[in-house]
Design an enzyme around this catalytic site. Sequence first.
Site, PDB file in Angstrom:
ATOM      1  N   ASN A  75       0.886   5.670   4.414  1.00 34.54           N
ATOM      2  CA  ASN A  75      -0.028   6.752   3.148  1.00 34.54           C
ATOM      3  C   ASN A  75       0.355   5.785   2.049  1.00 34.54           C
ATOM      4  O   ASN A  75       1.606   5.636   1.417  1.00 34.54           O
ATOM      5  CB  ASN A  75      -0.063   8.103   3.042  1.00 34.54           C
ATOM      6  CG  ASN A  75      -0.707   8.297   4.067  1.00 34.54           C
ATOM      7  OD1 ASN A  75      -1.175   8.275   5.231  1.00 34.54           O
ATOM      8  ND2 ASN A  75      -0.151   9.911   4.241  1.00 34.54           N
ATOM      9  N   ARG A 130      -1.006   8.204  11.024  1.00 36.68           N
ATOM     10  CA  ARG A 130      -0.431   7.660  10.791  1.00 36.68           C
ATOM     11  C   ARG A 130       0.269   7.798  12.361  1.00 36.68           C
ATOM     12  O   ARG A 130       0.757   7.048  13.089  1.00 36.68           O
ATOM     13  CB  ARG A 130       0.828   8.151  10.171  1.00 36.68           C
ATOM     14  CG  ARG A 130       0.708   7.325   8.591  1.00 36.68           C
ATOM     15  CD  ARG A 130       2.138   8.109   7.411  1.00 36.68           C
ATOM     16  NE  ARG A 130       1.367   9.320   6.987  1.00 36.68           N
ATOM     17  CZ  ARG A 130       1.964  10.487   6.660  1.00 36.68           C
ATOM     18  NH1 ARG A 130       3.293   9.493   6.412  1.00 36.68           N
ATOM     19  NH2 ARG A 130       2.029  11.248   6.519  1.00 36.68           N
TER      20      ARG A 130
END
Length: 94
Positions: free
Chosen positions: A37, A19
């Site tokens: 996620n 990320r």
Amino acid sequence: MSKRISFVVAGVVQGVGYRMFAQRRAGELGITGFVRNVSSGDVQGEAQGPDDALKKFMGYLQRGPQGSRVDSLTTNARSNFKLPSLVFRWERQR
């Protein structure tokens, strides 16, 4: 011309800085959106920006950061409206 896409990245993409990697690359390219996620172990998000920048961004997502393994990258065109944030952010797991 600005476009908006959603994406899902499958593989070894959680616990490897994916990320943060996506957020940095998006910032370099002037792309707005988010990445998070999901409980399936995938990473999903949305991105908006110029077509050429999105193509470069998708290339980065396909490669991923060191330590990741991308098995698949699925993208879908979305209706083109301004995402609420002026930056690309990462979110906690959903």
